[in-house]
Scaffold this motif. Structure first.
Motif, PDB file in Angstrom:
ATOM      1  N   PHE A 264       0.840  -1.200   0.000  1.00 21.85           N
ATOM      2  CA  PHE A 264       0.000   0.000   0.000  1.00 21.85           C
ATOM      3  C   PHE A 264       0.876   1.252   0.000  1.00 21.85           C
ATOM      4  CE2 PHE A 264      -2.709  -3.326   1.654  1.00 21.85           C
ATOM      5  CZ  PHE A 264      -3.905  -3.086   0.985  1.00 21.85           C
ATOM      6  N   TYR A 265       0.309   2.338  -0.492  1.00 20.65           N
ATOM      7  CA  TYR A 265       1.062   3.587  -0.606  1.00 20.65           C
ATOM      8  C   TYR A 265       1.451   4.119   0.763  1.00 20.65           C
ATOM      9  CZ  TYR A 265       2.198   8.404  -1.813  1.00 20.65           C
ATOM     10  OH  TYR A 265       2.836   9.611  -1.948  1.00 20.65           O
ATOM     11  N   HIS A 269      -3.890   4.626   2.921  1.00 20.49           N
ATOM     12  CA  HIS A 269      -4.289   3.808   1.779  1.00 20.49           C
ATOM     13  C   HIS A 269      -4.703   2.411   2.244  1.00 20.49           C
ATOM     14  CE1 HIS A 269      -3.103   1.904  -2.331  1.00 20.49           C
ATOM     15  NE2 HIS A 269      -4.341   2.353  -2.392  1.00 20.49           N
ATOM     16  N   ARG A 272      -8.154   2.588   4.142  1.00 16.32           N
ATOM     17  CA  ARG A 272      -9.322   2.752   3.269  1.00 16.32           C
ATOM     18  C   ARG A 272      -9.760   1.428   2.661  1.00 16.32           C
ATOM     19  NH1 ARG A 272      -7.286   6.183   0.215  1.00 16.32           N
ATOM     20  NH2 ARG A 272      -6.997   5.149  -1.795  1.00 16.32           N
ATOM     21  N   HIS A 273      -8.808   0.687   2.113  1.00 17.34           N
ATOM     22  CA  HIS A 273      -9.164  -0.571   1.457  1.00 17.34           C
ATOM     23  C   HIS A 273      -9.460  -1.669   2.471  1.00 17.34           C
ATOM     24  CE1 HIS A 273      -8.557   0.532  -2.749  1.00 17.34           C
ATOM     25  NE2 HIS A 273      -7.556   1.276  -2.341  1.00 17.34           N
TER      26      HIS A 273
END
Length: 291
Positions: A264-265, A269, A272-273
């Motif tokens: 993930f960034y 990030h 959120r996912h």
């Protein structure tokens, strides 16, 4: 000086008149418990109660063995709608996209075991896709007994013994249906893109890179993959990353380190996912204790 204590009102508020509408009660908050036991073949144990949360389409790389203790779940698997009535054991195969949402306003309470291929082989995927919901009271009771043992530290041998009987009965169900039609692999291009995504879960790749590797236009790649698997490439990759994040969190990694390790960034990030696919934040998932 301290502020004076507030005084009670001179008169109590009026009682609502008979028949007056009452504000709707707030739905109970989601509750989650997740851990990885010391039982061979069990990737994760997941207990949860959801009222309004709906899972989007996603995949797991493990078998999902699910029982619902209250309420019901409606879900799509391989483009067919299914549900979880009373006394049902639901077995969702790996690599096949599915979703899930409450079938009633009361939501649902579920207990899930994620099992690796040492418990159930990939040769059973086709039969599980055809009939994922098993009406078997004995099997349902035995799965519940596995969960009861798993919540008691020190009873791992009992859990393993009971899970062995569960696996035996699951295989009997799946193989008693006669030779299942073999799962048709996706078209060659979609399958090769999936192999690329599986090999680069954390590193990722762009559609341009995939197109150059597979000698195909990026738009054609997206269409071929979505048609073959019922889920677009980016959603497939994110669900694989969230699956990896779940395992790292259960191993005790802090969410910030998990975000980087799972591709993930940044932590936002990941959050959120993760919330979108699991229903709670990584921090809450990591701190959840076994019931």
């Amino acid at each position: 000086m301290p502020a004076p204590a507030s005084q009670p009102p001179a008169f109590p508020p009026p009682a609502p008149s008979p028949g007056a509408s009452q504000p709707p009660a707030a739905p109970p908050p989601a509750t989650v418990s997740a851990w990885r036991p010391s039982v061979p073949g069990v990737v994760e144990v997941f207990h949860a109660r959801f009222t309004e949360y709906a899972y989007p389409m996603h995949v797991h790389d493990a078998w999902t063995l699910l029982i619902v203790d209250s309420g019901a779940v409606r879900y799509d698997l391989d483009r067919h709608e299914h549900g979880t009535p009373d006394d049902t054991v639901t077995l969702l195969p790996p690599h096949v996209p599915h979703n899930g949402e409450p079938a009633t306003a009361e939501g649902f309470r579920k207990r899930v075991l994620y099992l690796d291929s040492s418990r159930l082989g990939d040769d059973l995927i086709g039969a599980a896709v055809d009939r994922p919901d098993l009406r078997d009271p004995l099997l349902r009771r035995r799965v519940g007994q596995v969960h009861s043992a798993l919540v008691r530290p020190g009873d791992e041998l009992e859990a393993e013994s009971r899970l062995t009987l569960v696996g035996e009965r699951l295989r009997e169900h799946l193989r008693s249906r006669g030779p299942a039609a073999p799962r048709r692999p996706g078209p060659v291009l979609a399958r090769r893109l999936r192999e690329l995504l599986d090999a680069r879960v954390t590193d990722g790749l762009t559609l341009a890179e995939a197109g150059a590797e597979l000698s195909a236009h990026p738009a054609h790649l997206v269409r071929a993959f979505s048609t073959a698997y019922g889920i677009p490439p980016h959603q497939y990759l994110m669900s694989r990353r969230v699956g990896l994040a779940r395992r790292l969190l259960l191993e005790g990694w802090p969410p910030g380190d998990v975000a980087a390790a799972a591709g993930f960034y940044d932590q936002a990030h990941l959050t959120r996912h993760f919330r979108r696919l699991v229903g709670v934040t990584p921090g809450r998932y990591r701190s959840a204790e076994r019931p």
